[in-house]
Write an enzyme that holds these catalytic residues in place. Structure first.
Site, PDB file in Angstrom:
ATOM      1  N   HIS A   1       1.990   0.135  -2.253  1.00  0.00           N
ATOM      2  CA  HIS A   1       1.639  -0.203  -3.635  1.00  0.00           C
ATOM      3  C   HIS A   1       1.503   1.033  -4.520  1.00  0.00           C
ATOM      4  O   HIS A   1       1.571   0.922  -5.735  1.00  0.00           O
ATOM      5  CB  HIS A   1       0.397  -1.097  -3.688  1.00  0.00           C
ATOM      6  CG  HIS A   1      -0.863  -0.427  -3.283  1.00  0.00           C
ATOM      7  ND1 HIS A   1      -1.285  -0.375  -1.989  1.00  0.00           N
ATOM      8  CD2 HIS A   1      -1.787   0.215  -4.005  1.00  0.00           C
ATOM      9  CE1 HIS A   1      -2.419   0.288  -1.938  1.00  0.00           C
ATOM     10  NE2 HIS A   1      -2.749   0.666  -3.147  1.00  0.00           N
TER      11      HIS A   1
ATOM     12  N   GLU B   1     -11.602   8.420  -1.948  1.00  0.00           N
ATOM     13  CA  GLU B   1     -12.270   7.116  -2.049  1.00  0.00           C
ATOM     14  C   GLU B   1     -13.770   7.309  -1.899  1.00  0.00           C
ATOM     15  O   GLU B   1     -14.209   8.259  -1.243  1.00  0.00           O
ATOM     16  CB  GLU B   1     -11.767   6.190  -0.938  1.00  0.00           C
ATOM     17  CG  GLU B   1     -10.285   5.887  -1.024  1.00  0.00           C
ATOM     18  CD  GLU B   1      -9.832   5.014   0.140  1.00  0.00           C
ATOM     19  OE1 GLU B   1      -9.670   3.810  -0.075  1.00  0.00           O
ATOM     20  OE2 GLU B   1      -9.679   5.543   1.254  1.00  0.00           O
TER      21      GLU B   1
ATOM     22  N   LYS C   1       2.910   1.908  -9.089  1.00  0.00           N
ATOM     23  CA  LYS C   1       2.076   2.320 -10.227  1.00  0.00           C
ATOM     24  C   LYS C   1       2.942   2.819 -11.376  1.00  0.00           C
ATOM     25  O   LYS C   1       3.922   3.522 -11.163  1.00  0.00           O
ATOM     26  CB  LYS C   1       1.081   3.389  -9.784  1.00  0.00           C
ATOM     27  CG  LYS C   1       0.049   2.806  -8.839  1.00  0.00           C
ATOM     28  CD  LYS C   1      -1.097   3.730  -8.623  1.00  0.00           C
ATOM     29  CE  LYS C   1      -2.144   3.079  -7.759  1.00  0.00           C
ATOM     30  NZ  LYS C   1      -2.955   2.102  -8.492  1.00  0.00           N
TER      31      LYS C   1
ATOM     32  N   HIS D   1       1.122   6.682   1.904  1.00  0.00           N
ATOM     33  CA  HIS D   1       0.903   6.904   0.469  1.00  0.00           C
ATOM     34  C   HIS D   1       1.126   8.357   0.050  1.00  0.00           C
ATOM     35  O   HIS D   1       1.854   8.638  -0.894  1.00  0.00           O
ATOM     36  CB  HIS D   1      -0.516   6.500   0.066  1.00  0.00           C
ATOM     37  CG  HIS D   1      -0.868   5.093   0.413  1.00  0.00           C
ATOM     38  ND1 HIS D   1      -0.006   4.043   0.207  1.00  0.00           N
ATOM     39  CD2 HIS D   1      -1.983   4.557   0.945  1.00  0.00           C
ATOM     40  CE1 HIS D   1      -0.596   2.924   0.595  1.00  0.00           C
ATOM     41  NE2 HIS D   1      -1.782   3.215   1.054  1.00  0.00           N
TER      42      HIS D   1
ATOM     43  N   ASP E   1      -3.440   6.201   8.228  1.00  0.00           N
ATOM     44  CA  ASP E   1      -3.758   5.180   7.239  1.00  0.00           C
ATOM     45  C   ASP E   1      -3.310   5.583   5.829  1.00  0.00           C
ATOM     46  O   ASP E   1      -2.964   4.726   5.024  1.00  0.00           O
ATOM     47  CB  ASP E   1      -5.279   4.932   7.254  1.00  0.00           C
ATOM     48  CG  ASP E   1      -5.672   3.676   6.507  1.00  0.00           C
ATOM     49  OD1 ASP E   1      -5.033   2.635   6.744  1.00  0.00           O
ATOM     50  OD2 ASP E   1      -6.601   3.728   5.673  1.00  0.00           O
TER      51      ASP E   1
ATOM     52  N   LYS F   1       1.739  -2.874   4.753  1.00  0.00           N
ATOM     53  CA  LYS F   1       1.386  -1.786   5.652  1.00  0.00           C
ATOM     54  C   LYS F   1       0.342  -2.285   6.643  1.00  0.00           C
ATOM     55  O   LYS F   1      -0.331  -3.261   6.335  1.00  0.00           O
ATOM     56  CB  LYS F   1       0.902  -0.585   4.860  1.00  0.00           C
ATOM     57  CG  LYS F   1      -0.567  -0.664   4.401  1.00  0.00           C
ATOM     58  CD  LYS F   1      -1.070   0.657   3.927  1.00  0.00           C
ATOM     59  CE  LYS F   1      -2.455   0.900   4.416  1.00  0.00           C
ATOM     60  NZ  LYS F   1      -3.165   2.018   3.869  1.00  0.00           N
TER      61      LYS F   1
HETATM   62  P1  NAD Z   1      -6.771 -11.307   6.512  1.00  0.00           P
HETATM   63  O1  NAD Z   1      -7.285 -11.180   7.906  1.00  0.00           O
HETATM   64  O2  NAD Z   1      -7.739 -11.488   5.398  1.00  0.00           O
HETATM   65  O3  NAD Z   1      -5.749 -12.528   6.447  1.00  0.00           O
HETATM   66  C1  NAD Z   1      -4.841 -12.797   7.456  1.00  0.00           C
HETATM   67  C2  NAD Z   1      -4.030 -14.028   7.110  1.00  0.00           C
HETATM   68  O4  NAD Z   1      -3.098 -14.229   8.174  1.00  0.00           O
HETATM   69  C3  NAD Z   1      -4.825 -15.323   6.975  1.00  0.00           C
HETATM   70  O5  NAD Z   1      -4.268 -16.072   5.922  1.00  0.00           O
HETATM   71  C4  NAD Z   1      -4.570 -16.032   8.311  1.00  0.00           C
HETATM   72  O6  NAD Z   1      -4.608 -17.447   8.218  1.00  0.00           O
HETATM   73  C5  NAD Z   1      -3.167 -15.585   8.605  1.00  0.00           C
HETATM   74  N1  NAD Z   1      -2.868 -15.644  10.039  1.00  0.00           N
HETATM   75  C6  NAD Z   1      -3.508 -14.995  11.043  1.00  0.00           C
HETATM   76  N2  NAD Z   1      -2.947 -15.317  12.238  1.00  0.00           N
HETATM   77  C7  NAD Z   1      -1.944 -16.195  11.988  1.00  0.00           C
HETATM   78  C8  NAD Z   1      -1.017 -16.890  12.785  1.00  0.00           C
HETATM   79  N3  NAD Z   1      -0.980 -16.770  14.118  1.00  0.00           N
HETATM   80  N4  NAD Z   1      -0.115 -17.675  12.160  1.00  0.00           N
HETATM   81  C9  NAD Z   1      -0.127 -17.816  10.810  1.00  0.00           C
HETATM   82  N5  NAD Z   1      -0.979 -17.171   9.999  1.00  0.00           N
HETATM   83  C10 NAD Z   1      -1.892 -16.385  10.583  1.00  0.00           C
HETATM   84  O7  NAD Z   1      -5.836 -10.019   6.272  1.00  0.00           O
HETATM   85  P2  NAD Z   1      -5.531  -9.255   4.888  1.00  0.00           P
HETATM   86  O8  NAD Z   1      -6.641  -8.299   4.621  1.00  0.00           O
HETATM   87  O9  NAD Z   1      -5.165 -10.247   3.845  1.00  0.00           O
HETATM   88  O10 NAD Z   1      -4.277  -8.349   5.292  1.00  0.00           O
HETATM   89  C11 NAD Z   1      -2.966  -8.887   5.427  1.00  0.00           C
HETATM   90  C12 NAD Z   1      -1.981  -7.724   5.619  1.00  0.00           C
HETATM   91  O11 NAD Z   1      -1.997  -6.890   4.475  1.00  0.00           O
HETATM   92  C13 NAD Z   1      -2.307  -6.810   6.798  1.00  0.00           C
HETATM   93  O12 NAD Z   1      -1.092  -6.328   7.335  1.00  0.00           O
HETATM   94  C14 NAD Z   1      -3.052  -5.656   6.154  1.00  0.00           C
HETATM   95  O13 NAD Z   1      -2.913  -4.472   6.906  1.00  0.00           O
HETATM   96  C15 NAD Z   1      -2.303  -5.562   4.845  1.00  0.00           C
HETATM   97  N6  NAD Z   1      -3.073  -4.946   3.779  1.00  0.00           N
HETATM   98  C16 NAD Z   1      -4.252  -5.495   3.353  1.00  0.00           C
HETATM   99  C17 NAD Z   1      -4.947  -4.922   2.299  1.00  0.00           C
HETATM  100  C18 NAD Z   1      -6.213  -5.521   1.781  1.00  0.00           C
HETATM  101  O14 NAD Z   1      -6.732  -4.979   0.797  1.00  0.00           O
HETATM  102  N7  NAD Z   1      -6.740  -6.597   2.344  1.00  0.00           N
HETATM  103  C19 NAD Z   1      -4.451  -3.764   1.694  1.00  0.00           C
HETATM  104  C20 NAD Z   1      -3.233  -3.219   2.140  1.00  0.00           C
HETATM  105  C21 NAD Z   1      -2.555  -3.829   3.169  1.00  0.00           C
END
Ligand code: NAD
Length: 482
Positions: free
Chosen positions: A176, A214, A180, A238, A233, A146
């Site tokens: 996610h 939250e 659950k 969800h 969001d 998402k």
């Molecule tokens: P993050 O910013 O921590 O990580 C981003 C990753 O993408 C890194 O590994 C980076 O190297 C890679 N990346 C960025 N630009 C790139 C490019 N041009 N080419 C190749 N790789 C590239 O982000 P995150 O928090 O891990 O989130 C990732 C996804 O998951 C997003 O869509 C976010 O909305 C979703 N998400 C995250 C969470 C969370 O808890 N972090 C929860 C739900 C959904």
């Protein structure tokens, strides 16, 4: 009870964004736990792919550190065995770097899964390149995180790019919440028992509440959140998914499209919501914590960090039964639950002085998963007939034994479902679009009116008007508590 672990077929799983926060905190620990449980075959491989300039050994070290933090009790020998399956390829989602190397690494004859754990702006680029470099074949599947779009138009555009490279049957849009244990248990309880389904309608159900509360604020990702808000969001994905599962008709079988067809019908039957049935809020500052506007670094922000609403589903089953939804940040406790409140018994034979006693089914998703049914019994002891409501624990931990406590977390289940090719717990493209089609006009409505969210106290249950939304109907929210 002996839990059965059925190993999945061999696979190559590529995690785009393999060095990101989600990979570190959720995806890699989930894979490790499935590995320890014996669900991954000997030859299964996991390949990190991200922008950082790492090699296999560097990535293995990165994953070791992640496991040390998020699975602190992991056995060192198991960590060694797990990381030996890991590889890494630096790729640029928007360029040509790394793509040929990645394609060469992929084996043929095994399942190929591509987990897009990157910002949504890269989903399209990655899908196109996977296609271009010949990695999108019939053994491939793609997992999309998402947010899936920010409105109907962007979701449609994203769906178009994805179905240009993959068949819908290969696309796994992850939510996610659907992974659950209790969400699936809800379906088992509803459709595996004869007791509930006859009562599961407006004749017997007074109302249904869905709360996702939250305690955290948006600090750290305030800029992103301020363009989104609680409706985009949380509600569009969800809460909408939970609403669908609770309200849908029994599918003809427990199969991905049969379940998703029924969920889609719920979304399509949702009435538009009158603006006085929506309450939006922003958390205020305390002496120790910043206000929403400070966290968002936008002193004139009209984005909501809380939303409550009253909905109606226009179909035979639910006509007249309100559904109350609420979600927000910086609330009293971290708690996600669905509460089904049944109607009063038609006539009290015990006299009016016994007060009201209602059956209430509570499905708790967070922090502890479980289900209870409040039933009315006689207060034990002599001294006449006094009634008492007691919760009947429907998680049956005792009956199922200690293993019932060790339920896999949502990501474990969902990733294994991807490998198995089971899409039941993933959102289909038309479901996501229908949810946006319902959401968009509501957002456009409050934007056109320049509605300002009500401030609410940190640690509260949200703005006063959210409580009034139910009080006006002679009902009350369940307390938000862990
Ligand atoms: P993050 O910013 O921590 O990580 C981003 C990753 O993408 C890194 O590994 C980076 O190297 C890679 N990346 C960025 N630009 C790139 C490019 N041009 N080419 C190749 N790789 C590239 O982000 P995150 O928090 O891990 O989130 C990732 C996804 O998951 C997003 O869509 C976010 O909305 C979703 N998400 C995250 C969470 C969370 O808890 N972090 C929860 C739900 C959904």
């Amino acid at each position: 009870m002996v839990s059965r672990v059925i190993p999945v077929d061999s696979f190559d799983l590529v995690i785009f964004g393999g060095t990101g926060d989600l990979a570190r905190r959720k995806i890699l620990p989930a894979l490790f736990r499935r590995f320890v449980a014996g669900q991954m075959q000997e030859e299964a491989r996991i390949i990190g792919a991200a922008r950082s300039d790492l090699d296999d050994a560097g990535y293995q070290e990165f994953v070791r550190e992640a496991l040390a933090e998020f699975v602190p009790r992991a056995e060192p020998a198991q960590v060694d065995a797990f990381v030996s399956r890991l590889g890494y390829v630096p790729v640029d989602a928007r360029g040509t770097n790394g793509w040929e190397d990645l394609a060469k690494r992929m084996r043929t004859g095994v399942i190929r899964a591509f987990y897009l754990s990157v910002g949504p702006g890269l989903f399209g680029d990655l899908a196109e390149r996977l296609h271009q470099y010949g990695m999108a074949d019939e053994d491939s599947r793609i997992v999309v995180e998402k947010p899936f779009g920010r409105d109907l138009e962007s979701a449609k555009a994203l769906n178009e790019v994805l179905v240009g490279a993959f068949d819908e049957s290969q696309i796994y849009r992850i939510d996610h919440y659907l992974g659950k244990e209790t969400v699936q248990n809800l379906m088992a309880v509803r459709f595996g028992n004869v007791l509930f389904e006859p009562l599961w309608n407006s004749q017997y159900v007074d109302h249904i509440q869905i709360t996702v509360a939250e305690t955290v604020g948006v600090g750290g990702r305030g800029g992103y959140y301020d363009k989104s808000g609680a409706m985009r969001d949380m509600v569009q994905n969800h809460l909408m998914q939970l609403l669908c599962l609770i309200a849908m008709e029994p599918p003809s079988k427990f199969d991905p499209d049969a379940v998703r067809d029924e969920k889609l019908k719920v979304i399509r039957a949702l009435d538009s919501v009158a603006h006085h049935h929506i309450v939006r809020g922003q958390y205020a500052a305390t002496k120790d914590t910043a206000s929403y506007r400070e966290d968002a670094e936008n002193p004139r922000s009209f984005t909501e960090s809380f939303i409550a609403m009253k909905l109606h589903i226009s179909n035979w089953r639910w006509a007249g039964t309100p559904f109350y939804l609420r979600t927000g940040k910086r609330l009293r406790a971290r708690s996600s639950e669905i509460v089904v409140v049944f109607k009063d018994a038609p006539h009290s034979i015990f006299g009016a002085d016994q007060g009201t006693h209602r059956n209430v089914l509570t499905i708790q998703l967070q922090p502890n998963e479980g289900m209870t049914l409040d039933v009315t019994i006689k207060e034990p002891g002599p001294g006449g007939m006094r009634l008492l409501d007691v919760p009947l624990d429907m998680t049956f931990a005792e009956a199922l034994g200690p293993e019932a406590e060790e339920v896999p977390d949502a990501y474990e289940r969902l990733i294994m479902d991807v490998i198995r090719g089971n899409q039941t717990l993933f959102m289909r493209g038309d479901e996501v679009e229908a949810a946006w089609a319902w959401t968009d006009p509501l957002i456009a409505g409050w934007q056109a009116r320049n509605d300002v969210p009500d401030p609410y106290d940190t640690g509260s249950s949200g703005p006063e008007d959210a409580l009034m939304l139910m009080h006006r109907d002679g009902r009350r929210w369940r307390d938000i508590r862990e």
